[in-house]
Design a protein around this motif. Structure first.
Motif, PDB file in Angstrom:
ATOM      1  N   SER A 381       0.848  -1.196   0.000  1.00 27.16           N
ATOM      2  CA  SER A 381       0.000   0.000   0.000  1.00 27.16           C
ATOM      3  C   SER A 381       0.879   1.241   0.000  1.00 27.16           C
ATOM      4  O   SER A 381       1.099   1.861   1.042  1.00 27.16           O
ATOM      5  N   ASP A 382       1.366   1.594  -1.137  1.00 21.61           N
ATOM      6  CA  ASP A 382       2.212   2.779  -1.252  1.00 21.61           C
ATOM      7  C   ASP A 382       2.197   3.250  -2.694  1.00 21.61           C
ATOM      8  O   ASP A 382       1.729   2.555  -3.597  1.00 21.61           O
ATOM      9  N   ALA A 383       2.689   4.449  -2.921  1.00 21.85           N
ATOM     10  CA  ALA A 383       2.823   5.018  -4.247  1.00 21.85           C
ATOM     11  C   ALA A 383       4.021   5.941  -4.238  1.00 21.85           C
ATOM     12  O   ALA A 383       4.394   6.466  -3.194  1.00 21.85           O
ATOM     13  N   ILE A 384       4.629   6.152  -5.390  1.00 19.24           N
ATOM     14  CA  ILE A 384       5.841   6.970  -5.445  1.00 19.24           C
ATOM     15  C   ILE A 384       5.874   7.751  -6.750  1.00 19.24           C
ATOM     16  O   ILE A 384       5.405   7.270  -7.780  1.00 19.24           O
ATOM     17  N   LEU A 385       6.386   8.961  -6.692  1.00 22.49           N
ATOM     18  CA  LEU A 385       6.548   9.797  -7.878  1.00 22.49           C
ATOM     19  C   LEU A 385       7.787  10.649  -7.708  1.00 22.49           C
ATOM     20  O   LEU A 385       8.025  11.205  -6.634  1.00 22.49           O
ATOM     21  N   ASN A 386       8.599  10.734  -8.780  1.00 27.52           N
ATOM     22  CA  ASN A 386       9.845  11.509  -8.736  1.00 27.52           C
ATOM     23  C   ASN A 386       9.739  12.857  -9.430  1.00 27.52           C
ATOM     24  O   ASN A 386      10.367  13.832  -8.999  1.00 27.52           O
ATOM     25  N   GLY A 387       9.015  12.935 -10.524  1.00 26.77           N
ATOM     26  CA  GLY A 387       8.950  14.186 -11.261  1.00 26.77           C
ATOM     27  C   GLY A 387       7.863  14.155 -12.301  1.00 26.77           C
ATOM     28  O   GLY A 387       7.344  13.088 -12.649  1.00 26.77           O
ATOM     29  N   LEU A 388       7.499  15.323 -12.816  1.00 25.10           N
ATOM     30  CA  LEU A 388       6.476  15.375 -13.850  1.00 25.10           C
ATOM     31  C   LEU A 388       6.610  16.652 -14.669  1.00 25.10           C
ATOM     32  O   LEU A 388       7.150  17.653 -14.213  1.00 25.10           O
TER      33      LEU A 388
END
Length: 450
Positions: A381-388
């Motif tokens: 149960s997790d989510a990750i984002l580095n850039g957009l």
């Protein structure tokens, strides 16, 4: 280190409607960055209105405008070079000097063919002989209309800056020069056009433009591609979980600026900041070198370690976008970033597009990018984002949009002051994306599994 099996997410997108028939393309990127090759084909920095070479704070040298090698087409010989009465708070070069005119004028840049970044620098200020005039004008680059009836003052105020940059991407075909034309708006008394700086930088052909198909959200055809006859305007470029990355620290000398996500984060409880500057960065193709600088992939934002909490909220960013209405649609019911990439630590690109159309009297709304876990698929149960990155795409060679409204300047009161922890979500329609990351808008989403 994060478990590499934490890989499933559902990506929700939106259909977007605006007063301009434009498109947003979601360029969703899963990348692991590293040492980048140099890309120095066309790299032009022109300090408009300057009589001598200028040196910016970032160390770059800007060419003088007077007697420059870039032929200035000025049929009436009416354009003038000048300096601002008041110095800008940000870098003096290229903002302090200006070329301006009440008549049309054009810069002609001899460049190689291929896709280019075009960055236009503006400093709305008082200039001698133009202090009481009105700067309403259009800008064209070859056949593309970049700005129309443009007013720099509300755009600067909307951005919270005195000097600011408008960035575009377009393709220069073989045998063409790059002509950038500034023209005052017809019918506006005493209108004039001006520019403080022009920057042109090459980019890899397939960095944003590709013949490979991607999903067109909400379309029955559901397959499209971004061809080189489309122009792009940058709306946002974000280093998620990290600090501002200056242009000189961008990869391959493309001089992109990457802003922190703090201003746009609206739901983040508890939101974990991740940092790893020792990770070995790998590539499967040369194009992966150019997607983002190392600093983007060394920082990230995840949902945190509380499984129960994570399953009951969306990690969300809100981005104000020109005249839009958002209705949620699913772009991916299940996304497996490891299967897409072929293994942990390798780059993969996923592209999405939605359409902007008129919708009643809707004014400025938000594009929301939300991440939410899908534990039934992965057990995590997790989510990750580095850039957009979010871009607006042209339609019929036109990128122009209305000027933003200037909000009234009133002192904050107890009733109107917003909480400092997160942004208010009032009157915002969220685009949910479930785990690993989800994007709405022509996003370049960048992921690195720590």
């Amino acid at each position: 280190m994060r478990n590499p099996n934490n890989k499933y997410f559902c990506l929700q997108n939106s259909s977007i409607f605006a007063l301009l028939f434009l498109s947003l393309l979601f360029h969703h990127t899963l990348l692991i960055s590293g040492n980048s090759p140099s890309l120095l084909i066309d790299n032009i920095t022109l300090d408009c209105g300057s009589a001598s070479e200028g040196h910016a704070r970032d160390g770059r040298i800007w060419s003088a405008d007077a007697n420059s090698t870039f032929l200035l087409l000025d049929p009436t010989n009416a354009s003038k070079i000048s300096s601002a009465v008041k110095s800008p708070m940000n870098d003096a070069v290229p903002y302090i000097t200006v070329r301006l005119s009440r008549f049309e004028f054009t810069y002609v840049f001899p460049v190689t063919f291929g896709t280019k970044f075009i960055r236009l620098y503006f400093y709305p200020s008082s200039y001698p002989d133009f202090s009481s005039s009105i700067p309403f004008f259009s800008v064209k680059a070859n056949r593309y209309t970049l700005l129309s009836n443009f007013s720099s003052a509300p755009n600067a105020q909307d951005a919270g800056l005195d000097g600011f940059v408008k960035e575009f991407c377009l393709n220069v075909e073989d045998g063409e020069t790059l002509n950038v034309t500034f023209a005052p708006t017809p019918g506006v008394t005493d209108a004039y056009a001006f520019v403080n700086g022009i920057e042109i930088a090459s980019m890899p052909t397939k960095l944003y433009y590709t013949d490979e198909g991607f999903k067109f959200v909400g379309s029955w055809n559901n397959e499209s591609s971004l061809e080189s006859n489309t122009a792009l305007e940058l709306m946002y470029r974000i280093n998620v979980g990290g600090q501002f990355i200056e242009p000189q620290n961008d990869t391959a000398r493309m001089f992109r600026s990457w802003n922190s996500d703090n201003e746009y984060l609206s739901i983040a409880e508890p939101s974990a900041l991740l940092y790893n500057n020792t990770i070995q960065l790998k590539y499967r193709s040369n194009i992966a070198h150019f997607a983002a600088p190392d600093g983007v992939y060394q920082t990230a934002r995840s949902m945190g370690m509380n499984k129960k909490t994570n399953e009951n909220y969306n990690l969300t960013w809100d981005f104000q976008n020109f005249y839009i209405y958002i209705a949620t649609q699913i772009a991916e019911s299940k996304a497996d970033v490891i299967a897409w990439s072929g293994g942990n630590g390798f780059p993969v690109f996923k592209d999405y597009a939605v359409t902007i159309e008129p919708e009643g009297n809707e004014r400025v709304q938000n594009i929301s990018i939300a991440l939410h876990p899908r534990p039934e698929m992965s057990g995590y149960s997790d989510a990750i984002l580095n850039g957009l990155e979010i871009f607006k795409l042209s339609n019929a060679d036109n990128l122009a949009a209305p000027n933003p409204d200037i909000p009234p300047i009133n002192p904050p009161t107890a009733a109107t002051t917003s909480p400092t922890s997160t942004k208010s979500n009032k009157n915002r329609t969220t685009i949910g994306a479930i785990v690993g990351g989800a994007v709405s808008g022509f996003l370049v989403l960048s992921f690195l599994l720590f």
